[in-house]
Design a protein around this motif. Sequence first.
Motif, PDB file in Angstrom:
ATOM      1  N   LEU A  57      18.557  81.163   0.477  1.00  0.00           N
ATOM      2  CA  LEU A  57      18.431  80.536  -0.833  1.00  0.00           C
ATOM      3  C   LEU A  57      17.680  81.515  -1.734  1.00  0.00           C
ATOM      4  CD1 LEU A  57      17.521  76.895   0.245  1.00  0.00           C
ATOM      5  CD2 LEU A  57      19.764  77.828  -0.327  1.00  0.00           C
ATOM      6  N   PRO A  58      17.575  81.236  -3.030  1.00  0.00           N
ATOM      7  CA  PRO A  58      16.913  82.206  -3.920  1.00  0.00           C
ATOM      8  C   PRO A  58      15.505  82.589  -3.497  1.00  0.00           C
ATOM      9  CG  PRO A  58      18.117  80.600  -5.226  1.00  0.00           C
ATOM     10  CD  PRO A  58      18.207  80.146  -3.800  1.00  0.00           C
ATOM     11  N   ASN A  59      14.734  81.642  -2.909  1.00  0.00           N
ATOM     12  CA  ASN A  59      13.329  81.928  -2.626  1.00  0.00           C
ATOM     13  C   ASN A  59      12.923  81.771  -1.161  1.00  0.00           C
ATOM     14  OD1 ASN A  59      12.503  82.378  -5.474  1.00  0.00           O
ATOM     15  ND2 ASN A  59      13.060  80.219  -5.686  1.00  0.00           N
ATOM     16  N   PHE A  60      13.765  81.181  -0.365  1.00  0.00           N
ATOM     17  CA  PHE A  60      13.489  81.076   1.066  1.00  0.00           C
ATOM     18  C   PHE A  60      14.813  80.833   1.777  1.00  0.00           C
ATOM     19  CE2 PHE A  60      12.926  76.944  -0.855  1.00  0.00           C
ATOM     20  CZ  PHE A  60      13.564  76.054  -0.003  1.00  0.00           C
ATOM     21  N   SER A  61      14.769  80.606   3.052  1.00  0.00           N
ATOM     22  CA  SER A  61      15.998  80.399   3.828  1.00  0.00           C
ATOM     23  C   SER A  61      15.895  79.104   4.618  1.00  0.00           C
ATOM     24  CB  SER A  61      16.255  81.582   4.771  1.00  0.00           C
ATOM     25  OG  SER A  61      15.174  81.742   5.662  1.00  0.00           O
ATOM     26  N   ILE A  62      17.055  78.534   4.916  1.00  0.00           N
ATOM     27  CA  ILE A  62      17.097  77.274   5.648  1.00  0.00           C
ATOM     28  C   ILE A  62      18.105  77.383   6.789  1.00  0.00           C
ATOM     29  CG2 ILE A  62      16.422  75.849   3.681  1.00  0.00           C
ATOM     30  CD1 ILE A  62      19.413  75.161   3.384  1.00  0.00           C
ATOM     31  N   MET A  63      18.046  76.427   7.709  1.00  0.00           N
ATOM     32  CA  MET A  63      18.991  76.333   8.806  1.00  0.00           C
ATOM     33  C   MET A  63      19.544  74.910   8.841  1.00  0.00           C
ATOM     34  SD  MET A  63      18.432  76.912  12.915  1.00  0.00           S
ATOM     35  CE  MET A  63      18.335  78.700  12.757  1.00  0.00           C
ATOM     36  N   PRO A  64      20.861  74.738   8.614  1.00  0.00           N
ATOM     37  CA  PRO A  64      21.456  73.398   8.754  1.00  0.00           C
ATOM     38  C   PRO A  64      21.155  72.814  10.124  1.00  0.00           C
ATOM     39  CG  PRO A  64      23.003  74.867   7.682  1.00  0.00           C
ATOM     40  CD  PRO A  64      21.848  75.724   8.135  1.00  0.00           C
ATOM     41  N   ALA A  65      20.750  71.555  10.132  1.00  0.00           N
ATOM     42  CA  ALA A  65      20.328  70.902  11.362  1.00  0.00           C
ATOM     43  C   ALA A  65      21.519  70.515  12.227  1.00  0.00           C
ATOM     44  CB  ALA A  65      19.478  69.676  11.038  1.00  0.00           C
ATOM     45  N   GLY A  66      21.222  70.103  13.464  1.00  0.00           N
ATOM     46  CA  GLY A  66      22.256  69.650  14.387  1.00  0.00           C
ATOM     47  C   GLY A  66      22.815  68.300  13.993  1.00  0.00           C
TER      48      GLY A  66
END
Length: 681
Positions: A57-66
């Motif tokens: 993302l523009p300022n951090f990163s994420i991980m789609p959950a299970g």
Amino acid sequence: MTDLLPDSGEDMLHDELELLDPLGDAEEGVVKNRAKVGSARPSSLLYTYGPGAIMDLPNFSIMPAGLSDWELIWKRRDHVPTILEPRLLNVVRLHLGPQVDALRPFPWQPKRTGMSNEGADLGIPARVFPQWFRCTGCDYLGPLSRFSYTNTHPFRPDLAQFAHKNCPGRGGKSNKKSGSPAVPAQHLLTCTNGHLDEFPYSLWVHRGSKCFKAELPDLKMRDANVGKSVGSIIACASCGKTRGMAEAQGSVGREKLPQQCRGRHPHLNAFDSACDARPALIMMGASNLWFASTQSIIVMPRTEAEEKEALADQLRVELGVEQVEKFGDQIEVIKALATANKIDLDGLTDSDIAAAVADVLAPAESAEEWEKKRADWDPVELLVPEWRYLQKPTLFPQQQHPSGLMVTEMQRNDDLHPMISRVVAVNKMKKVNAVLGFTRLDEMDRVNDLASRLVKLTRNGKPTWVPATEDRGEGIFLQLDLDAVARWERTIKSSSLWESHRAAHELNFRRRFSETAKKVEPDDRLPLPRYWLLHTLSHVLIREMAMSSGYGSASLTERIYGWDSSPQREAAAGLLICTTASDSDGTLGGLVALSEPKRLHGLVVSALRRASRCSSDPVCAMRTPSAAEDFLHGAACHCCSFASETSCEKANRFLDRRFMLNLPTTMGESVPGFFGGVDAL
């Protein structure tokens, strides 16, 4: 677009630190932040950023959950939509188990107006990952709980960010009022079993020990591009020890990393009980961090047996096995329940409904039978029904079929190359795609190669549904002369060029990180010469069609039908070039218009003539794998034959222009191109 919502965090972030995620609900009474942080197209969530992947993302990163976390989203709706396609659902069940009863679209709802709140409560739950951040103002390196999170603007998810409050800054330039933005730390640990973990920075800088001056020391991450210290330097602010991240790279660096994987699955917020693989360093944006394992089919008119199977699937999902079992002997009650749940029973007799009920209540096959069927499964089985349907023009519907398929047998131009025997215009089509799981470090050639490497989508490893998408579009199908292909293939198999490709493929297989290569014979995974021919032809046609169809080359995809005869199936040699979109009811017709006889003839001649030359020739035209190389292509490169990742089903492998046209070779023998010399076109 499907919204992404930050969801529950991790219960343990590090060996030496037990920290709580302020975005989660591990603490009783803490309100979970469900503000939207981004959006993505269904196709990218299926192939690039599915559960377990890392999305920037523009300022951090994420991980789609299970998928276990997705259930909380679906519970906000009284009715969960499903995609009914028995042929694909059977393949999913074959690999994930008979408990899978549905294909579901992504939790998204279109809005009637731009400012409406319809579907605002839907979205894909995601976790912030990695959860170690670096302050851009003072280089402080720490866990997520040491940073402040803001996400307050309902229409500006791009403003969501983590900040380091009371940042002392560098050189006296402090930013204590608003704080300095924080960015994710890029280093991670992964293994061939698909686990992913934070990098143990504190243990790394202290070389496996704890800091002797502080129990929880502050760390710094500084860039060092001077001299031999290329990369980041980790420093302990308490004891002053430093260590470069360059030491962790390569096979030598792997020996300095933890010898035991912790078995962590961040997308599930869980740990496996044991993992015998050794962790390796991987960067957050590495291309081998996540490989989707998907299967797709083109929806065709169903047979009578498939219609009954579809009814059984609907009864299983909409009524439930318990209700079907309770009223199974009362057909009238089953019909009433089906009608109440909007299941279409038109044209079905009582015996058809009774057969569907019996299918729902049939006992599951034994574990031994299921394992054997999965091990024997070949991905070609998904393509065989499509090939057989395209061989019978009398079955083609005269108008659009309820399946969404509309095809037309085109008149063949007399000037078209004689090796192209048939042309079929696919005016309208629907393609259904389903995700089965994913792997890390190495992509599996087949999903059933080594089932343990397929990372699970739920905590118990037995999902009852999987995400799927429906794509609609158009295409062109070309079939080559089967007898000519068989004669040409026998000649190629005896050539030294083919032996070089076979040896390169075996070398590539043995060098892979995964354990798959030890279980599979490489020659069993080497596509036949006809596949190389069709694949190369498909790529040069995609490049040519992109200039005439109105679609970019990245929007065109291929589907190759290339296998020889066996007791289970007849030989095939054809290709389908199509364009599909999951958020559209169709396309503009620019691609299917190219199937007109005169236009197609000119397009094929132009594509083959362009393929006869490359700006990298003679290097490209004479490229042959040698002993020290293991690339999986021959006379092909970005200048002449490579296509975008969204277009190619084999990641630009198994391409060679010499199989298509007569080109010079360094092997000391001429390899006959299937279409002959360019002068004969």
